[in-house]
Design an enzyme around this catalytic site. Structure first.
Site, short mmCIF file in Angstrom:
data_model
loop_
_atom_site.label_atom_id
_atom_site.label_comp_id
_atom_site.label_asym_id
_atom_site.label_seq_id
_atom_site.Cartn_x
_atom_site.Cartn_y
_atom_site.Cartn_z
CD GLU A 176 14.23 4.48 -4.01
OE1 GLU A 176 13.93 5.43 -3.24
OE2 GLU A 176 13.69 4.31 -5.11
NE ARG B 134 2.56 7.11 -8.78
CZ ARG B 134 3.67 6.64 -8.21
NH1 ARG B 134 4.50 5.87 -8.91
NH2 ARG B 134 3.98 6.97 -6.97
CE1 TYR C 24 4.86 3.74 2.86
CE2 TYR C 24 5.35 5.36 1.16
CZ TYR C 24 5.71 4.24 1.89
OH TYR C 24 6.92 3.64 1.65
NE ARG D 147 6.46 -1.00 0.19
CZ ARG D 147 6.85 0.24 0.43
NH1 ARG D 147 7.82 0.79 -0.30
NH2 ARG D 147 6.28 0.95 1.37
CE1 TYR E 249 7.30 9.74 -5.42
CE2 TYR E 249 6.79 10.16 -3.12
CZ TYR E 249 6.86 9.29 -4.19
OH TYR E 249 6.48 7.99 -4.04
C1 3EB Z 1 9.29 4.19 -0.63
O1 3EB Z 1 9.44 3.05 -0.25
C2 3EB Z 1 10.44 4.79 -1.39
O2 3EB Z 1 6.44 6.56 -6.05
O3 3EB Z 1 6.66 5.03 -7.56
C3 3EB Z 1 9.98 3.67 -4.11
C4 3EB Z 1 9.50 3.04 -5.26
C5 3EB Z 1 9.51 4.90 -3.76
C6 3EB Z 1 8.51 3.68 -6.04
C7 3EB Z 1 6.98 5.55 -6.49
C8 3EB Z 1 8.54 5.52 -4.54
C9 3EB Z 1 8.04 4.92 -5.67
O4 3EB Z 1 8.27 4.86 -0.39
C10 3EB Z 1 10.03 5.61 -2.54
#
Ligand code: 3EB
Length: 336
Positions: free
Chosen positions: A318, A139, A192, A205, A132
């Site tokens: 999720e 990306r 992050y 989001r 990941y």
């Molecule tokens: C998170 O909140 C959960 O890498 O495109 C959620 C939606 C998550 C998209 C992405 C990752 C992605 O971090 C993981």
């Protein structure tokens, strides 16, 4: 067996298919429109075909590895690389996203709204980095190189893990951009801290897209995370609760972002209008998760449950979603 068609991008007359995403093992008959195999298995039925429709006429045209469908207002594109083609993952992700951006730059529909990413063995570490995180790195490099203006205006996205295949990416793009929405209770994913990987995940989001007649709220993959920390480890019912809290918070945040309309309460937080796609890591958690969802949402649930690995090894659950609000209703509510 007739697979169940599951969802549309927005309410429309269903005359013009944009694309089909096939969940579960099903040999689809030849069709002119893109057909993407998610490599994910439904846990609540045998096979499910997610169908995206347009209410305007659609044309279909391949571009490199991408299958594409266009109307005057929306484009669907998708590509699937098999396991061998998808290696090494950092470079392949960068290249595939680079090709996506190059293609979008030449189109009248260049604005990414929503993007889905499915990668095999998402939590497996190869060459010293979890897959990941490799994907996020590739990306990120592509966004940085081809779309630097999107640094905090990323599309809504999901990234989940499959037990087969390589890398599958499909997306919806439009003529005009959507409006990104963040969750006030979560650190934006693109901010992050480095412990989650050398480059942060490039997604928003949620995203609101105003079409001429309706608005769509795309909700990204949402999990039991507050701040930037995963919560309720090893407790799938509590993860369900926190995830649904996050979804409700996002719906409210979307409604509060009055920039796209001078009204509030655009999308209902009741979630009865929402189309939810639920990802469950362990099939044995399904009864607990279904019970928790039922406690939370009652029978109103319009959802599909898929078995998927999630981008953090500790996440068990999720949800992603889409909901629509008719423009007329928005105006009435604004007036009232
Ligand atoms: C998170 O909140 C959960 O890498 O495109 C959620 C939606 C998550 C998209 C992405 C990752 C992605 O971090 C993981």
């Amino acid at each position: 067996m007739t697979p169940e068609a599951y969802k549309t991008l927005k309410p429309c007359d269903r005359r013009h298919p944009l694309a089909a995403v096939i969940h579960g093992s099903f040999t689809a008959p030849d069709r002119p429109w893109p057909q993407i195999h998610s490599q994910l298995r439904p846990l609540d039925r045998e096979v499910c075909i997610e169908v995206f429709f347009s209410d305007l006429p659609v044309i279909y045209r391949q571009h490199g590895v991408f299958q594409r469908a266009f109307s005057n207002e929306v484009m669907f594109c998708g590509a699937s690389l098999d396991a061998d083609q998808a290696l090494p993952l950092t470079e392949t992700s960068e290249k595939l996203y680079g090709e996506l951006f190059a293609m979008l730059a030449g189109e009248k529909l260049p604005h990414l709204l929503r993007i889905w990413n499915i990668l095999a063995d998402i939590n497996q570490e190869t060459e010293g980095l979890e897959r990941y995180k490799q994907f996020c790195l590739g990306r990120h490099r592509a966004f940085e190189q081809f779309a630097p203006e999107l640094a905090d205006l990323y599309p809504s996205a999901s990234a989940v893990g499959a037990h087969a295949g390589g890398l599958t990416v499909y997306a919806i793009a439009a003529q005009a951009p959507g409006i990104t929405v963040e969750n006030p209770n979560q650190v934006s994913a693109y901010r992050y801290p480095p412990r989650y990987g050398p480059k942060s995940p490039s997604f928003s989001r949620a995203l609101v897209k105003q079409w001429e007649d309706v608005a769509t709220l795309f909700i990204s993959g949402t999990a039991s995370i507050t701040g930037h920390l995963s919560r309720h480890l090893n407790d799938c019912s509590a993860q369900v609760e926190m995830t649904m809290d996050n979804i409700e918070t996002l719906v409210k945040a979307a409604n509060d972002q009055s920039a796209y309309d001078h009204s509030r309460e655009v999308f209902t937080a009741e979630l009865d209008q929402a189309i939810l796609k639920i990802f469950v890591r362990n099939q044995e958690d399904l009864p607990d998760i279904q019970a928790a969802m039922k406690r939370r949402l009652g029978q109103r649930l319009n959802s599909l449950i898929l078995e998927a690995d999630l981008c953090r090894a500790e996440l068990l659950f999720e949800v992603e979603g889409a909901m629509t609000c008719p423009a007329k209703e928005r105006r009435q509510r604004a007036a009232g």
